[in-house]
Scaffold this active site. Structure first.
Site, short mmCIF file in Angstrom:
data_model
loop_
_atom_site.label_atom_id
_atom_site.label_comp_id
_atom_site.label_asym_id
_atom_site.label_seq_id
_atom_site.Cartn_x
_atom_site.Cartn_y
_atom_site.Cartn_z
CD1 TRP A 59 -28.22 -11.05 -22.17
CD2 TRP A 59 -30.37 -10.94 -21.59
NE1 TRP A 59 -28.29 -10.50 -20.91
CE2 TRP A 59 -29.59 -10.41 -20.54
CE3 TRP A 59 -31.77 -10.99 -21.45
CZ2 TRP A 59 -30.17 -9.93 -19.36
CZ3 TRP A 59 -32.34 -10.51 -20.27
CH2 TRP A 59 -31.54 -9.99 -19.25
CG ASP A 111 -30.81 -8.21 -27.81
OD1 ASP A 111 -30.28 -7.10 -27.66
OD2 ASP A 111 -31.23 -8.90 -26.86
CE LYS A 162 -27.55 -4.02 -21.55
NZ LYS A 162 -27.16 -4.48 -20.23
N1 PMP Z 1 -30.68 -8.37 -24.34
C1 PMP Z 1 -29.40 -8.16 -23.93
C2 PMP Z 1 -28.27 -8.54 -24.84
C3 PMP Z 1 -29.17 -7.58 -22.69
O1 PMP Z 1 -27.92 -7.37 -22.28
C4 PMP Z 1 -30.26 -7.23 -21.87
C5 PMP Z 1 -30.08 -6.57 -20.52
N2 PMP Z 1 -28.92 -6.76 -19.90
C6 PMP Z 1 -31.56 -7.48 -22.32
C7 PMP Z 1 -31.72 -8.05 -23.57
C8 PMP Z 1 -32.76 -7.13 -21.50
O2 PMP Z 1 -32.89 -5.74 -21.47
P1 PMP Z 1 -33.96 -4.99 -20.56
O3 PMP Z 1 -33.57 -5.23 -19.14
O4 PMP Z 1 -33.83 -3.56 -20.97
O5 PMP Z 1 -35.29 -5.54 -20.89
#
Ligand code: PMP
Length: 364
Positions: A102, A173, A197
């Site tokens: 991510w 994040d 989550k």
């Molecule tokens: N950052 C992290 C640490 C994640 O775990 C996720 C989704 N698993 C995201 C960003 C992306 O999130 P979204 O699908 O809500 O855009």
């Protein structure tokens, strides 16, 4: 039907008590004859719900008064773009610590708008550790902020401490670990997290932003929907918000408070993950590749016999027969993964370990 133990990384298990409340109130919220889903977001009733959600969220995280809480949509992926669009403030670069998938994707998105100063990148060692901050590359004077991902959901690495930001706004994040432990909000310029989550259903994205950063000059072409200031000025109701996910998130915040707040969440998450890692480490059959100091308390990736695909497929199939769901690893890294967020009880981890022992006996 009996509820299963759902090890999905997200949308993930929600506390049964919160779902039960939502069910009880589904058709008729507090004797008003309608569902929360049917309420105008501008009305007094929804206003009272929002006020409580924000109060509980602030209380849980001890958010100081000089921070604004925003409830946005678009998931954390939107933040990958909104962060540089709003916070570059005339600078042409930003610092990114890349410790997993991510972080890598957030830097890729930001690179559309600015130069990226990769202060650390652990891709070459398969993102299995977090180097100590003194080993990072320096942050440059012209970097607008430092961005990092507190818990890498796919790779299962989590920061044990908040990194130094050398006077730059720290942008984090916390999609997969917000509300799983206490956080010193004062150390951050901006924290964002998608809800699916630990916070509630998919559809809400929570932001905690230091008020001075709302004054940054957004990039010229930034659409109104992507401007933090616009959302802050309109109390997160610039457009029609996802009202029902907000409400269910509020029920989850109430549940976290009732359980004893973030200290208690941290205690439980440590107990669950310590037990699972101890089991994996004691076995020659299962393996977790992450350095102990960087192991996530909430996402536990593991392999079988160094990554035997047939055994892993059999594991997924047989575990689902035992109502242990979604243990397949992320498509980018393969293997297996148990996500054990706030709503996963210790009984779920115990059931998983029992199954893993039994599977090893039969296939080891
Ligand atoms: N950052 C992290 C640490 C994640 O775990 C996720 C989704 N698993 C995201 C960003 C992306 O999130 P979204 O699908 O809500 O855009």
């Amino acid at each position: 039907m009996e509820r299963v133990f759902n090890f999905s990384a997200g949308p993930a298990m929600l506390p049964t008590d919160a779902l039960q409340r939502a069910k009880d109130e589904l058709l008729d919220w507090h004797d008003c004859g309608m569902s929360v889903m049917e309420m105008t977001h501008r009305g007094k009733r929804f206003g009272s719900i929002v006020e409580k959600i924000e109060r509980d969220f602030r209380e849980l995280l001890a958010i100081p008064d000089n921070y604004t809480v925003l409830f946005l949509h678009g998931g954390s992926r939107s933040q990958f773009a909104m962060v540089p669009m709003n916070l570059l403030n005339g600078a042409s670069s930003a610092a990114y610590a890349i410790t997993g998938l991510w972080g890598d994707l957030s830097a890729q998105e930001a690179s559309r708008y600015c130069n990226i100063n990769e202060v650390v990148n652990t891709k070459d060692s398969r993102c299995t550790s977090i180097p100590d901050a003194p080993d990072w590359q320096p942050i440059h004077d012209n970097d607008a902020y430092l961005h990092y991902v507190d818990n890498e959901t796919v790779n299962g690495v989590e920061f044990a401490n908040v990194p130094a930001s050398h006077g730059k706004p720290l942008v984090c994040d916390m999609s997969s670990n917000l509300l799983t432990r206490p956080v010193d909000i004062n150390k951050f310029g901006l924290i964002y997290a998608c809800a699916q989550k630990n916070l509630g259903p998919a559809g809400v994205t929570m932001l905690i932003i230091r008020n001075d950063l709302l004054q940054c000059k957004a990039l010229e072409f930034t659409p109104s929907m992507f401007r933090y200031k616009e959302h802050a000025d309109k109390q997160s109701m610039y457009n029609t918000p996802p009202t029902y996910p907000w409400y269910v998130s509020g029920l989850v915040f109430e549940w976290v408070k009732e359980q004893g707040g973030l200290q208690e969440m941290d205690k439980r998450n440590r107990a669950k993950s310590d037990k699972l890692y101890a089991f994996i480490d004691g076995s020659d059959f299962y393996d977790n590749p992450v350095r102990v100091s960087a192991r996530s308390r909430v996402n536990v990736p593991f392999t079988i016999k160094g990554g035997d695909p047939d055994l892993e497929a059999a594991f997924v199939k047989e575990s689902e027969e035992q109502h242990l769901m979604n243990l397949k690893g992320h498509r980018f890294v393969g293997g297996l993964r148990a996500s054990i967020y706030n709503a996963m009880p210790m009984a779920g981890v115990d059931a998983l370990i029992d199954f893993m022992m039994d599977f090893e006996k039969r296939h080891g």
